[in-house]
Scaffold this motif. Structure first.
Motif, PDB file in Angstrom:
ATOM      1  N   SER A 151       0.836  -1.186   0.000  1.00 25.04           N
ATOM      2  CA  SER A 151       0.000   0.000   0.000  1.00 25.04           C
ATOM      3  C   SER A 151       0.876   1.242   0.000  1.00 25.04           C
ATOM      4  O   SER A 151       2.104   1.159   0.166  1.00 25.04           O
ATOM      5  N   ILE A 152       0.232   2.389  -0.180  1.00 24.17           N
ATOM      6  CA  ILE A 152       0.908   3.678  -0.081  1.00 24.17           C
ATOM      7  C   ILE A 152       0.505   4.308   1.243  1.00 24.17           C
ATOM      8  O   ILE A 152      -0.686   4.402   1.559  1.00 24.17           O
ATOM      9  N   PHE A 153       1.490   4.729   2.026  1.00 25.41           N
ATOM     10  CA  PHE A 153       1.235   5.332   3.323  1.00 25.41           C
ATOM     11  C   PHE A 153       1.705   6.781   3.316  1.00 25.41           C
ATOM     12  O   PHE A 153       2.860   7.055   2.982  1.00 25.41           O
ATOM     13  N   ILE A 154       0.802   7.695   3.660  1.00 24.94           N
ATOM     14  CA  ILE A 154       1.120   9.122   3.691  1.00 24.94           C
ATOM     15  C   ILE A 154       1.339   9.544   5.139  1.00 24.94           C
ATOM     16  O   ILE A 154       0.438   9.441   5.974  1.00 24.94           O
ATOM     17  N   CYS A 165       0.231  15.723  -1.034  1.00 26.70           N
ATOM     18  CA  CYS A 165       0.641  14.345  -0.724  1.00 26.70           C
ATOM     19  C   CYS A 165      -0.353  13.349  -1.311  1.00 26.70           C
ATOM     20  O   CYS A 165       0.043  12.319  -1.878  1.00 26.70           O
ATOM     21  N   VAL A 166      -1.640  13.647  -1.176  1.00 22.12           N
ATOM     22  CA  VAL A 166      -2.675  12.752  -1.696  1.00 22.12           C
ATOM     23  C   VAL A 166      -2.612  12.701  -3.226  1.00 22.12           C
ATOM     24  O   VAL A 166      -2.747  11.621  -3.822  1.00 22.12           O
ATOM     25  N   THR A 167      -2.390  13.846  -3.851  1.00 22.70           N
ATOM     26  CA  THR A 167      -2.261  13.883  -5.316  1.00 22.70           C
ATOM     27  C   THR A 167      -1.105  13.008  -5.773  1.00 22.70           C
ATOM     28  O   THR A 167      -1.240  12.219  -6.726  1.00 22.70           O
ATOM     29  N   LEU A 168       0.032  13.129  -5.093  1.00 19.49           N
ATOM     30  CA  LEU A 168       1.200  12.299  -5.419  1.00 19.49           C
ATOM     31  C   LEU A 168       0.887  10.824  -5.204  1.00 19.49           C
ATOM     32  O   LEU A 168       1.241   9.975  -6.040  1.00 19.49           O
ATOM     33  N   ALA A 169       0.216  10.492  -4.118  1.00 13.60           N
ATOM     34  CA  ALA A 169      -0.129   9.099  -3.824  1.00 13.60           C
ATOM     35  C   ALA A 169      -1.013   8.504  -4.909  1.00 13.60           C
ATOM     36  O   ALA A 169      -0.811   7.354  -5.347  1.00 13.60           O
ATOM     37  N   LYS A 170      -1.982   9.269  -5.380  1.00 12.46           N
ATOM     38  CA  LYS A 170      -2.886   8.773  -6.419  1.00 12.46           C
ATOM     39  C   LYS A 170      -2.149   8.584  -7.740  1.00 12.46           C
ATOM     40  O   LYS A 170      -2.443   7.636  -8.485  1.00 12.46           O
ATOM     41  N   GLU A 171      -1.187   9.456  -8.021  1.00 13.29           N
ATOM     42  CA  GLU A 171      -0.374   9.286  -9.228  1.00 13.29           C
ATOM     43  C   GLU A 171       0.454   8.012  -9.141  1.00 13.29           C
ATOM     44  O   GLU A 171       0.550   7.241 -10.111  1.00 13.29           O
ATOM     45  N   LEU A 172       1.051   7.773  -7.986  1.00  8.73           N
ATOM     46  CA  LEU A 172       1.888   6.586  -7.800  1.00  8.73           C
ATOM     47  C   LEU A 172       1.055   5.308  -7.817  1.00  8.73           C
ATOM     48  O   LEU A 172       1.523   4.257  -8.287  1.00  8.73           O
ATOM     49  N   SER A 173      -0.172   5.392  -7.324  1.00  8.23           N
ATOM     50  CA  SER A 173      -1.022   4.197  -7.269  1.00  8.23           C
ATOM     51  C   SER A 173      -1.401   3.703  -8.645  1.00  8.23           C
ATOM     52  O   SER A 173      -1.746   2.530  -8.838  1.00  8.23           O
ATOM     53  N   LEU A 174      -1.347   4.598  -9.638  1.00 12.58           N
ATOM     54  CA  LEU A 174      -1.698   4.242 -11.016  1.00 12.58           C
ATOM     55  C   LEU A 174      -0.540   3.601 -11.761  1.00 12.58           C
ATOM     56  O   LEU A 174      -0.714   3.043 -12.845  1.00 12.58           O
TER      57      LEU A 174
END
Length: 214
Positions: free
Chosen positions: A148-151, A201-210
């Motif tokens: 998972s991605i953790f912020i 941070c959330v924007t970056l996380a969503k980019e990485l999740s893709l």
């Protein structure tokens, strides 16, 4: 990949993982005695509300972070200054000369990551400190999904996470800033957000999740 945010701010497609609780202390403050109010978290302003402290809306407020500034504006404060960078050391460099001829009040947490208080005092600034809240650990029984991605939104959020969980090798960690990143320096899949805000941070996380080939 699933995204966990160690903060209570709500975002679509993001799971909040709350591992802390804010405790506000009983305080009695006369804001009219001060020229400047230093707040590095909106919890400091919430503490004023919790204690029903009369607000001097003309006092100058020096803040770190857009969320704190926005909350101050919501309360009706008129003279709000925001540090260009969300670090105590940068706040000090930016405002140390401006604060020299002012009677200042720093409303702070019991434990702080920066040396802002001592830096200001050592620079000859007339500063009173009042501890108005404490951020305490709150354990969780939630089962996490990996990878998972953790912020992580503060150094304390990292400390609290490792009291309850661990990062797996294929997880991704996102830090809101450099001081928080220091707590994750041994983790290889670490990204430091360029702009210090939860939204970024959330924007970056969503980019990485893709990205499937991380």
């Amino acid at each position: 990949m699933p995204i966990y945010l160690l903060n209570k701010a709500p975002f679509e497609g993001v799971k909040n993982l709350i591992l802390n609780e804010i405790i506000f202390f009983n305080i009695d403050i006369n804001l009219s005695l001060y020229d400047a109010l230093i707040c590095t978290s909106k919890n400091a302003l919430i503490a004023l509300q919790e204690n029903k402290i009369p607000l001097n809306l003309d006092i100058e407020i020096y803040t770190i972070g857009e969320s704190t500034a926005c909350f101050a504006k919501k309360l009706g404060f008129k003279n709000i200054k925001i540090a260009k960078k969300s670090y105590g050391s940068e706040f000090f460099k930016e405002f140390k000369e401006e604060l020299k001829n002012k009677k200042c009040l720093y409303l702070r947490a019991k434990i702080i990551a920066s040396t802002l208080n001592s830096d200001l005092k050592n620079n000859g600034i007339d500063l009173d400190e009042v501890i108005v809240y404490e951020n305490i650990f709150k354990p969780s029984n939630e089962k996490l999904i990996h990878p998972s991605i953790f912020i992580f939104t503060s150094a304390l959020s990292v400390e609290n996470f490792f009291k309850n969980y661990s990062l797996h090798e294929d997880d991704i960690a996102i830090s809101i800033g450099k001081s928080t990143a220091k707590k994750l320096s041994n983790f290889k899949n670490l990204f430091v957000c360029e702009k210090q805000s939860i939204e970024n941070c959330v924007t970056l996380a969503k980019e990485l999740s893709l990205k499937t080939n991380f």
